[in-house]
Scaffold this active site. Structure first.
Site, PDB file in Angstrom:
ATOM      1  N   ASP A  52     -20.971  95.908  81.793  1.00 18.87           N
ATOM      2  CA  ASP A  52     -21.108  94.694  82.590  1.00 18.87           C
ATOM      3  C   ASP A  52     -20.496  94.859  83.977  1.00 18.87           C
ATOM      4  OD1 ASP A  52     -22.379  93.254  80.527  1.00 18.87           O
ATOM      5  OD2 ASP A  52     -20.445  92.781  79.613  1.00 18.87           O
ATOM      6  N   TYR A 110     -14.313 102.626  73.534  1.00 12.04           N
ATOM      7  CA  TYR A 110     -13.929 101.864  74.718  1.00 12.04           C
ATOM      8  C   TYR A 110     -12.413 101.750  74.778  1.00 12.04           C
ATOM      9  CZ  TYR A 110     -18.695 100.224  75.664  1.00 12.04           C
ATOM     10  OH  TYR A 110     -20.020 100.163  75.987  1.00 12.04           O
TER      11      TYR A 110
END
Length: 266
Positions: A52, A110
């Protein structure tokens, strides 16, 4: 025709995410433009996944088909001459024509970073969020353990998610704390790195998990509430979506052979 696989790192602060969108100014836009300038080809790349706006990547992976005769060893340096300084292609290899960087990915990791020291870090402020109050880090670790396994993670998915299934597997999740910048005699808690490794993640999933864990650290929720929140399968049961700048795509792993340089070593 060749299928080339590349690894790219980027500081996502000033971009509208990885994937091409109507507003432009995405990592994909700049990569495709650099390839066009280099090879003259107008093509689309395929990434291991999207990130994002404001989210970073240490090791994003993408592939594309090219008819260009440019030698493999020249691609990275040549592309980097056309890319902004906050996007760097670091590795390239040729893979089988059927290879797809998203479908073939076996594991993604992540990292989310929280600066829990009293004062913000001026030089790392683009890659971490700063939490002004003290956090109960052991409670956050306890809460995180409830999320390891195969579950329906609807609670931790964006309401805008279009995926037909929200079942994913988190293989492992852990905390690492860097106290090197802590000042003696202060309330500094160090820089907290949270790693989540799984077979795939839903839109905003890691950020919503972190927003909820921060509430656990603040004492607003009990660590065991994470299990109840997960089982609710309702976005409203979780905490806020944590800021994007603390998130980084850390690693993408593959497990196929049939190549002189196996992808698990990429």
């Amino acid at each position: 025709m060749r299928n080339l696989l590349m690894r790219v790192s980027y500081d996502g602060t000033d971009y509208n995410g990885f994937q091409t969108q109507p507003g432009g100014h995405t990592i994909q836009d700049y990569l495709e433009e650099a390839i066009h300038r280099l090879s003259g080809e107008q093509l689309k790349i395929t990434a291991s996944g999207r990130t994002d706006a404001g989210v970073h990547a240490r090791a994003q992976v993408f592939n594309f088909y090219t008819a260009s005769p440019i030698p493999l060893e020249r691609w990275c340096m040549a592309l980097n001459t056309w890319l902004p300084e906050d996007i760097v292609v670091s590795d390239a290899m040729e893979v089988p024509l059927e290879f797809h960087s998203r479908h073939a990915a076996k594991r993604k990791t992540y990292r989310y970073t929280i600066n829990a020291n009293q004062h913000p870090d001026l030089f790392n402020r683009r890659y971490q969020i700063h939490h002004y109050g003290q956090l109960d880090i052991p409670a956050m670790e306890q809460g995180l353990r409830h999320l390891i396994g195969t579950y329906d993670y609807t609670t931790f998915a964006s309401r805008k998610s279009t995926k037909s299934s929200h079942v994913r597997t988190i293989f492992d999740a852990w905390f690492e704390r860097d106290t090197s910048m802590c000042r003696p005699g202060t309330r500094d808690q160090g820089v907290i790195h949270t790693y989540l490794s799984g077979n795939g993640f839903l839109q905003h999933m890691v950020r919503i998990i972190m927003g909820t864990l921060i509430e656990v650290g603040e004492g607003k929720r009990h660590p065991d509430d994470m299990k109840i929140i997960l089982e609710a399968k309702n976005r409203a049961a979780a905490g806020p979506t944590a800021m994007g700048k603390g998130l980084m795509l850390w690693e993408v792993e593959y497990d196929i052979t049939g190549n002189e340089n196996p992808l698990q070593e990429f």
